[in-house]
Design a protein around this motif. Sequence first.
Motif, PDB file in Angstrom:
ATOM      1  N   GLY A   1      63.584   6.735  45.515  1.00 22.62           N
ATOM      2  CA  GLY A   1      64.412   7.268  46.416  1.00 22.62           C
ATOM      3  C   GLY A   1      65.478   8.271  46.209  1.00 22.62           C
ATOM      4  O   GLY A   1      67.018   8.579  46.470  1.00 22.62           O
TER       5      GLY A   1
ATOM      6  N   GLY B   1      61.617  10.005  41.290  1.00 19.44           N
ATOM      7  CA  GLY B   1      59.893   9.274  41.293  1.00 19.44           C
ATOM      8  C   GLY B   1      59.280   9.722  42.779  1.00 19.44           C
ATOM      9  O   GLY B   1      57.756  10.216  42.702  1.00 19.44           O
ATOM     10  N   GLU B   2      60.573  10.438  43.886  1.00 17.12           N
ATOM     11  CA  GLU B   2      59.408  11.455  44.428  1.00 17.12           C
ATOM     12  C   GLU B   2      58.861  12.350  43.941  1.00 17.12           C
ATOM     13  O   GLU B   2      57.463  12.865  44.608  1.00 17.12           O
ATOM     14  CB  GLU B   2      60.281  11.885  45.601  1.00 17.12           C
ATOM     15  CG  GLU B   2      60.429  11.738  47.029  1.00 17.12           C
ATOM     16  CD  GLU B   2      61.485  12.543  47.779  1.00 17.12           C
ATOM     17  OE1 GLU B   2      62.570  12.162  47.193  1.00 17.12           O
ATOM     18  OE2 GLU B   2      61.460  12.918  49.029  1.00 17.12           O
TER      19      GLU B   2
ATOM     20  N   PRO C   1      51.532   5.133  44.235  1.00 20.42           N
ATOM     21  CA  PRO C   1      52.480   5.264  43.755  1.00 20.42           C
ATOM     22  C   PRO C   1      52.230   6.633  42.427  1.00 20.42           C
ATOM     23  O   PRO C   1      51.346   6.295  41.822  1.00 20.42           O
ATOM     24  CB  PRO C   1      53.464   4.832  42.956  1.00 20.42           C
ATOM     25  CG  PRO C   1      53.086   3.024  42.898  1.00 20.42           C
ATOM     26  CD  PRO C   1      52.019   3.291  43.771  1.00 20.42           C
TER      27      PRO C   1
ATOM     28  N   GLU D   1      51.232   9.581  34.738  1.00 20.58           N
ATOM     29  CA  GLU D   1      51.497   9.095  33.029  1.00 20.58           C
ATOM     30  C   GLU D   1      50.979   9.386  32.039  1.00 20.58           C
ATOM     31  O   GLU D   1      50.398   9.264  31.432  1.00 20.58           O
ATOM     32  CB  GLU D   1      53.111   8.060  32.655  1.00 20.58           C
ATOM     33  CG  GLU D   1      52.974   7.505  31.587  1.00 20.58           C
ATOM     34  CD  GLU D   1      53.504   6.557  31.623  1.00 20.58           C
ATOM     35  OE1 GLU D   1      54.283   5.477  32.509  1.00 20.58           O
ATOM     36  OE2 GLU D   1      54.056   6.313  30.625  1.00 20.58           O
TER      37      GLU D   1
ATOM     38  N   GLY E   1      62.629   2.516  39.216  1.00 21.86           N
ATOM     39  CA  GLY E   1      61.260   2.418  38.878  1.00 21.86           C
ATOM     40  C   GLY E   1      60.683   3.779  37.525  1.00 21.86           C
ATOM     41  O   GLY E   1      59.635   3.472  36.577  1.00 21.86           O
TER      42      GLY E   1
ATOM     43  N   ALA F   1      60.527   3.175  33.650  1.00 19.77           N
ATOM     44  CA  ALA F   1      59.200   2.936  33.035  1.00 19.77           C
ATOM     45  C   ALA F   1      58.521   3.814  32.518  1.00 19.77           C
ATOM     46  O   ALA F   1      57.993   3.713  31.217  1.00 19.77           O
ATOM     47  CB  ALA F   1      57.965   1.932  34.411  1.00 19.77           C
ATOM     48  N   ASN F   2      58.291   4.768  33.152  1.00 20.41           N
ATOM     49  CA  ASN F   2      57.893   6.065  32.031  1.00 20.41           C
ATOM     50  C   ASN F   2      58.304   6.277  30.450  1.00 20.41           C
ATOM     51  O   ASN F   2      59.051   6.402  30.320  1.00 20.41           O
ATOM     52  CB  ASN F   2      57.764   6.643  32.864  1.00 20.41           C
ATOM     53  CG  ASN F   2      57.104   8.919  31.947  1.00 20.41           C
ATOM     54  OD1 ASN F   2      57.082   8.919  31.352  1.00 20.41           O
ATOM     55  ND2 ASN F   2      56.147   8.921  33.264  1.00 20.41           N
TER      56      ASN F   2
ATOM     57  N   CYS G   1      62.296  -3.004  35.759  1.00 15.26           N
ATOM     58  CA  CYS G   1      63.264  -2.017  35.942  1.00 15.26           C
ATOM     59  C   CYS G   1      62.792  -1.669  37.751  1.00 15.26           C
ATOM     60  O   CYS G   1      63.470  -0.816  38.717  1.00 15.26           O
ATOM     61  CB  CYS G   1      62.562   0.126  35.608  1.00 15.26           C
ATOM     62  SG  CYS G   1      63.284  -0.257  33.637  1.00 15.26           S
TER      63      CYS G   1
ATOM     64  N   ASP H   1      61.327  -2.145  42.179  1.00 18.71           N
ATOM     65  CA  ASP H   1      62.056  -3.123  42.620  1.00 18.71           C
ATOM     66  C   ASP H   1      61.653  -4.552  42.768  1.00 18.71           C
ATOM     67  O   ASP H   1      60.206  -5.074  42.505  1.00 18.71           O
ATOM     68  CB  ASP H   1      61.343  -2.281  43.852  1.00 18.71           C
ATOM     69  CG  ASP H   1      62.315  -1.862  44.194  1.00 18.71           C
ATOM     70  OD1 ASP H   1      63.605  -1.329  43.269  1.00 18.71           O
ATOM     71  OD2 ASP H   1      62.396  -1.209  45.553  1.00 18.71           O
TER      72      ASP H   1
HETATM   73  O1  KG4 Z   1      62.680   1.385  41.814  1.00 16.99           O
HETATM   74  P1  KG4 Z   1      61.553   1.903  42.448  1.00 16.99           P
HETATM   75  O2  KG4 Z   1      60.218   0.342  41.997  1.00 16.99           O
HETATM   76  O3  KG4 Z   1      61.364   1.746  43.838  1.00 16.99           O
HETATM   77  C1  KG4 Z   1      62.251   2.549  44.757  1.00 16.99           C
HETATM   78  O4  KG4 Z   1      63.465   2.192  44.896  1.00 16.99           O
HETATM   79  O5  KG4 Z   1      61.994   3.309  44.921  1.00 16.99           O
HETATM   80  O6  KG4 Z   1      60.701   2.911  42.290  1.00 16.99           O
HETATM   81  C2  KG4 Z   1      59.564   3.301  42.501  1.00 16.99           C
HETATM   82  C3  KG4 Z   1      58.993   5.290  41.963  1.00 16.99           C
HETATM   83  C4  KG4 Z   1      58.102   5.582  43.043  1.00 16.99           C
HETATM   84  O7  KG4 Z   1      58.352   6.638  42.594  1.00 16.99           O
HETATM   85  C5  KG4 Z   1      57.216   5.528  41.363  1.00 16.99           C
HETATM   86  O8  KG4 Z   1      56.152   6.323  41.186  1.00 16.99           O
HETATM   87  C6  KG4 Z   1      57.725   6.095  40.151  1.00 16.99           C
HETATM   88  O9  KG4 Z   1      59.065   4.778  40.553  1.00 16.99           O
HETATM   89  N1  KG4 Z   1      56.907   5.190  38.248  1.00 16.99           N
HETATM   90  C7  KG4 Z   1      57.640   5.834  38.190  1.00 16.99           C
HETATM   91  C8  KG4 Z   1      56.873   5.078  37.239  1.00 16.99           C
HETATM   92  N2  KG4 Z   1      55.630   3.906  37.444  1.00 16.99           N
HETATM   93  C9  KG4 Z   1      57.474   4.045  38.649  1.00 16.99           C
HETATM   94  N3  KG4 Z   1      57.575   7.394  37.796  1.00 16.99           N
HETATM   95  C10 KG4 Z   1      57.543   7.852  36.638  1.00 16.99           C
HETATM   96  N4  KG4 Z   1      56.411   6.747  35.621  1.00 16.99           N
HETATM   97  C11 KG4 Z   1      55.950   6.013  35.991  1.00 16.99           C
HETATM   98  N5  KG4 Z   1      55.747   5.177  34.870  1.00 16.99           N
END
Ligand code: KG4
Length: 364
Positions: A150, A175-176, A190, A196, A287, A290-291, A317, A319
């Motif tokens: 978000g 992330g979106e 997700p 990745e 999130g 983590a990439n 990283c 939630d």
């Molecule tokens: O911080 P988070 O767990 O939740 C929010 O507060 O949004 O982030 C989730 C986001 C999702 O859009 C997911 O696709 C992304 O983090 N995400 C990644 C990876 N792992 C999670 N994006 C790219 N590469 C990853 N390995």
Amino acid sequence: MVTSGKDAPLIVLGIETSCDETAASVVRRAADGRGEILSSVVRSQLDLHAAYGGVVPEIAARAHVELLDAAIGQALAEAGLGFAAIDAVAATAGPGLVGGLIVGLTTAKAIALGLGRPFIAVNHLEAHALTAGLTDQLAFPYLLLLVSGGHTQLLIVKDVGSYERLGTTLDDALGEAFDKAAKLLGLGYPGGPEVESRALRGRSTIALPRPMLGRPEPHFSLAGLKTALRHAVLARSPLGEQDIADLCASFQEAVADIVSDRTAHAMDIYVERLGRHAQLALVVAGGVAANKRLKAALEATARAHGFRLVVPPPELCTDNAAMIAWAGAMRLARGLVDDVSAPVRARWPLDPDAPPALGAGVKA
Ligand code: KG4
Ligand code: ZN
């Protein structure tokens, strides 16, 4: 982390219900300011939302009601503690989905009132921003790249409760963008981890744009990249496995270039404002941190600018409630507690004074 050395150890119960993870955790902040996670329970609701390609707020709120009590019980049991050992209760008050936030906040207030202990309303973004101090000796100030489903922001973290936003996204969050890319490619939700892992088998051979590259203000824009990806998908359909892998690799490479460039500009601005102080640090949270490809790109960019890259472990990283408990403990140590009338907040910017960035759907 800044440590005073003279405050008492604190044990905080944290609760997170702002999106689709129901989480509870017990964290200990030692007198010297070091953090220790005594337990961290995360009940993901992914399977409930997967069919919809995103989080359905009503389903999330109901699931939080069903899962939260057990998650709290498990967090206490794994920490080997009863309610009586808890010094304070912290819960996410925003930003996020209001239905879920109400569940966590009300539960936390009830526990705090019942125990006669302080209650702390935590900003989810502040929790992401402070997480690195839980696992790493980190002094204020530092530069933060917050990249989640978000939010996409570059901020100077001056202290607890003190933030200056340098950049934000004019449209989609990072992330979106990964989630939308995955949807276009027929991959699961997700999208980040899916893109990745597919990218590992692909080559970055497809030309995709890098919007905003070189612009002095470190804002992001990802809508154009998503549209270009859609055109590339249509041009190659029906897609074979190798097409998907190559599209993933090309998309991820474009994102890595964009993030490196935007963060490099933010590092320049940071040094202009604060000078080359000791232990310059770039912290990545949320999130998307983590990439691994992104991490490698940022590592190189940070090094070139004389910054140390700090990335919390992947489970901190994405939630979780340990970050909420930790933010609560840091606030409590500074005497920052809340009244039980504290409201939930769907929007809650870390830097309320940041000038608006012009764009379609700016996420402050
Ligand atoms: O911080 P988070 O767990 O939740 C929010 O507060 O949004 O982030 C989730 C986001 C999702 O859009 C997911 O696709 C992304 O983090 N995400 C990644 C990876 N792992 C999670 N994006 C790219 N590469 C990853 N390995
Ligand atoms: Zn988050």
